[in-house]
Design a protein around this motif. Structure first.
Motif, mmCIF file in Angstrom:
data_model
loop_
_atom_site.group_PDB
_atom_site.id
_atom_site.type_symbol
_atom_site.label_atom_id
_atom_site.label_comp_id
_atom_site.label_asym_id
_atom_site.label_seq_id
_atom_site.Cartn_x
_atom_site.Cartn_y
_atom_site.Cartn_z
ATOM 1 N N LYS A 180 -11.725 -108.984 32.013
ATOM 2 C CA LYS A 180 -13.003 -109.409 32.604
ATOM 3 C C LYS A 180 -13.916 -108.225 32.948
ATOM 4 O O LYS A 180 -14.590 -108.212 33.970
ATOM 5 C CB LYS A 180 -12.764 -110.303 33.829
ATOM 6 C CG LYS A 180 -12.043 -111.596 33.490
ATOM 7 C CD LYS A 180 -11.851 -112.476 34.720
ATOM 8 C CE LYS A 180 -11.309 -113.854 34.343
ATOM 9 N NZ LYS A 180 -10.056 -113.810 33.579
ATOM 10 N N PHE A 181 -13.907 -107.255 32.062
ATOM 11 C CA PHE A 181 -14.795 -106.107 32.171
ATOM 12 C C PHE A 181 -16.222 -106.549 31.879
ATOM 13 O O PHE A 181 -16.469 -107.259 30.897
ATOM 14 C CB PHE A 181 -14.348 -105.048 31.166
ATOM 15 C CG PHE A 181 -15.271 -103.871 31.041
ATOM 16 C CD1 PHE A 181 -15.330 -102.904 32.023
ATOM 17 C CD2 PHE A 181 -16.060 -103.708 29.907
ATOM 18 C CE1 PHE A 181 -16.163 -101.794 31.893
ATOM 19 C CE2 PHE A 181 -16.889 -102.607 29.765
ATOM 20 C CZ PHE A 181 -16.946 -101.654 30.759
ATOM 21 N N THR A 182 -17.189 -106.137 32.711
ATOM 22 C CA THR A 182 -18.577 -106.579 32.539
ATOM 23 C C THR A 182 -19.591 -105.435 32.568
ATOM 24 O O THR A 182 -20.789 -105.676 32.610
ATOM 25 C CB THR A 182 -18.967 -107.596 33.628
ATOM 26 O OG1 THR A 182 -18.792 -106.995 34.915
ATOM 27 C CG2 THR A 182 -18.124 -108.856 33.529
ATOM 28 N N LYS A 183 -19.111 -104.206 32.564
ATOM 29 C CA LYS A 183 -20.015 -103.049 32.606
ATOM 30 C C LYS A 183 -20.402 -102.635 31.181
ATOM 31 O O LYS A 183 -20.371 -103.450 30.266
ATOM 32 C CB LYS A 183 -19.326 -101.902 33.341
ATOM 33 C CG LYS A 183 -18.981 -102.218 34.793
ATOM 34 C CD LYS A 183 -20.198 -102.199 35.675
ATOM 35 C CE LYS A 183 -19.832 -102.358 37.129
ATOM 36 N NZ LYS A 183 -21.006 -102.242 38.033
ATOM 37 N N ILE A 184 -20.726 -101.353 30.992
ATOM 38 C CA ILE A 184 -21.089 -100.844 29.667
ATOM 39 C C ILE A 184 -19.899 -100.120 29.054
ATOM 40 O O ILE A 184 -19.255 -99.291 29.695
ATOM 41 C CB ILE A 184 -22.296 -99.899 29.745
ATOM 42 C CG1 ILE A 184 -23.514 -100.626 30.319
ATOM 43 C CG2 ILE A 184 -22.637 -99.349 28.354
ATOM 44 C CD1 ILE A 184 -24.734 -99.744 30.489
ATOM 45 N N TYR A 185 -19.616 -100.438 27.810
ATOM 46 C CA TYR A 185 -18.570 -99.776 27.036
ATOM 47 C C TYR A 185 -19.250 -98.827 26.051
ATOM 48 O O TYR A 185 -19.978 -99.260 25.158
ATOM 49 C CB TYR A 185 -17.731 -100.819 26.298
ATOM 50 C CG TYR A 185 -16.638 -100.261 25.410
ATOM 51 C CD1 TYR A 185 -15.859 -99.187 25.806
ATOM 52 C CD2 TYR A 185 -16.378 -100.841 24.170
ATOM 53 C CE1 TYR A 185 -14.858 -98.694 24.995
ATOM 54 C CE2 TYR A 185 -15.365 -100.357 23.347
ATOM 55 C CZ TYR A 185 -14.607 -99.277 23.775
ATOM 56 O OH TYR A 185 -13.610 -98.788 22.964
ATOM 57 N N TYR A 186 -19.017 -97.532 26.239
ATOM 58 C CA TYR A 186 -19.619 -96.524 25.379
ATOM 59 C C TYR A 186 -18.629 -96.120 24.288
ATOM 60 O O TYR A 186 -17.471 -95.805 24.569
ATOM 61 C CB TYR A 186 -19.997 -95.285 26.183
ATOM 62 C CG TYR A 186 -21.208 -95.483 27.058
ATOM 63 C CD1 TYR A 186 -22.496 -95.432 26.530
ATOM 64 C CD2 TYR A 186 -21.073 -95.723 28.430
ATOM 65 C CE1 TYR A 186 -23.608 -95.607 27.338
ATOM 66 C CE2 TYR A 186 -22.178 -95.894 29.241
ATOM 67 C CZ TYR A 186 -23.447 -95.847 28.686
ATOM 68 O OH TYR A 186 -24.542 -96.024 29.485
ATOM 69 N N ILE A 187 -19.108 -96.131 23.040
ATOM 70 C CA ILE A 187 -18.301 -95.717 21.903
ATOM 71 C C ILE A 187 -19.004 -94.539 21.236
ATOM 72 O O ILE A 187 -20.216 -94.575 21.026
ATOM 73 C CB ILE A 187 -18.138 -96.860 20.880
ATOM 74 C CG1 ILE A 187 -17.672 -98.145 21.565
ATOM 75 C CG2 ILE A 187 -17.139 -96.464 19.797
ATOM 76 C CD1 ILE A 187 -17.661 -99.347 20.646
ATOM 77 N N GLN A 188 -18.223 -93.502 20.923
ATOM 78 C CA GLN A 188 -18.816 -92.343 20.275
ATOM 79 C C GLN A 188 -17.918 -91.845 19.152
ATOM 80 O O GLN A 188 -16.694 -91.895 19.258
ATOM 81 C CB GLN A 188 -19.057 -91.215 21.284
ATOM 82 C CG GLN A 188 -17.798 -90.756 21.998
ATOM 83 C CD GLN A 188 -18.096 -89.896 23.216
ATOM 84 O OE1 GLN A 188 -19.195 -89.947 23.773
ATOM 85 N NE2 GLN A 188 -17.134 -89.095 23.619
#
Length: 228
Positions: A180-188
């Motif tokens: 239930k993660f609701t923040k921003i997921y950064y992919i690089q």
């Protein structure tokens, strides 16, 4: 140990001007890690007194500091140092591999940090192969602590296409969704340099935006992409 200091960055702390404190030593050996000198450091270049003196002179210039490494939560004096830095009026961001959930929880509850970046290196089944670290449950525990707190945070993953496949990335996204993660997921994408694993440059980088557009529908969080 405190290995070194970067006096100024606009990239590492969202919307803040910050310095970076580099902590030596790490309990992971990520194949793509670009900081082998810091990870294997035997001694630090700076003391806490050096850091505090530097910050006292820059109260009007900096918004905050970033704890980076290595792994900052391995530093035994992190609570005392954070208290002194907060007393000077600075915001504190923690970059962490998530292997010390109790420390993360304590720093949050003591209001000694203001923002956290949690690295999810791989799906659980591949963690040891990529990082040399076995206990993925601790990383999940850290994620849950952040989700159940009121602190602002992000999750991020670096993609080396020879190590992390499209299926692996989908498993990480599913893991975040399950929790239930609701923040921003950064992919690089991985940027080739000297690394702990002496890995080769991937033949091609993954088109991350196209990949996620093709596979992700109606997830509960936002995915963004970084090029640094």
């Amino acid at each position: 140990m405190i290995y070194d200091l970067t006096p100024f960055t606009l990239l590492d702390f969202p919307k803040k001007i910050a310095a970076i404190i580099w902590f030596g030593g790490c309990n992971m050996r990520c194949l793509y890690c670009y900081n082998p000198d810091i990870v294997f450091a035997k001694s630090g270049k700076l003391t806490e007194e050096n850091i505090l003196s530097f910050l006292k002179e820059r109260r009007s210039l900096l918004d905050g500091i970033v704890y980076c490494g290595g792994e900052p939560t391995n530093y035994r004096g992190i609570f005392d140092l954070s208290k002194k830095i907060k007393e000077l009026g600075f915001l504190v961001k923690l970059d962490t591999n998530g292997t010390s959930p109790e420390t993360i929880k304590g720093l949050i509850e003591s209001k000694l940090i203001d923002y956290v970046a949690l690295d999810i290196k791989a799906p659980g089944k591949k963690y040891e192969d990529i990082t040399g670290y076995k206990d993925f449950q601790k990383i999940e525990n850290s994620l849950k602590i952040l989700i159940n707190s009121d602190i602002d945070f992000e999750v991020r993953t670096t993609i080396h296409s020879d190590l992390i496949s499209e299926r692996d990335l989908m498993e990480i996204i599913g893991f975040l969704e399950k929790n239930k993660f609701t923040k921003i997921y950064y992919i690089q994408n991985y940027i080739h340099t000297k690394t702990i694993g002496n890995i080769k440059k991937p033949e091609k980088n993954v088109d991350l935006q196209k990949l996620t557009e093709n596979f992700i529908k109606n997830i509960s969080f936002k995915i963004e992409f970084r090029n640094f």
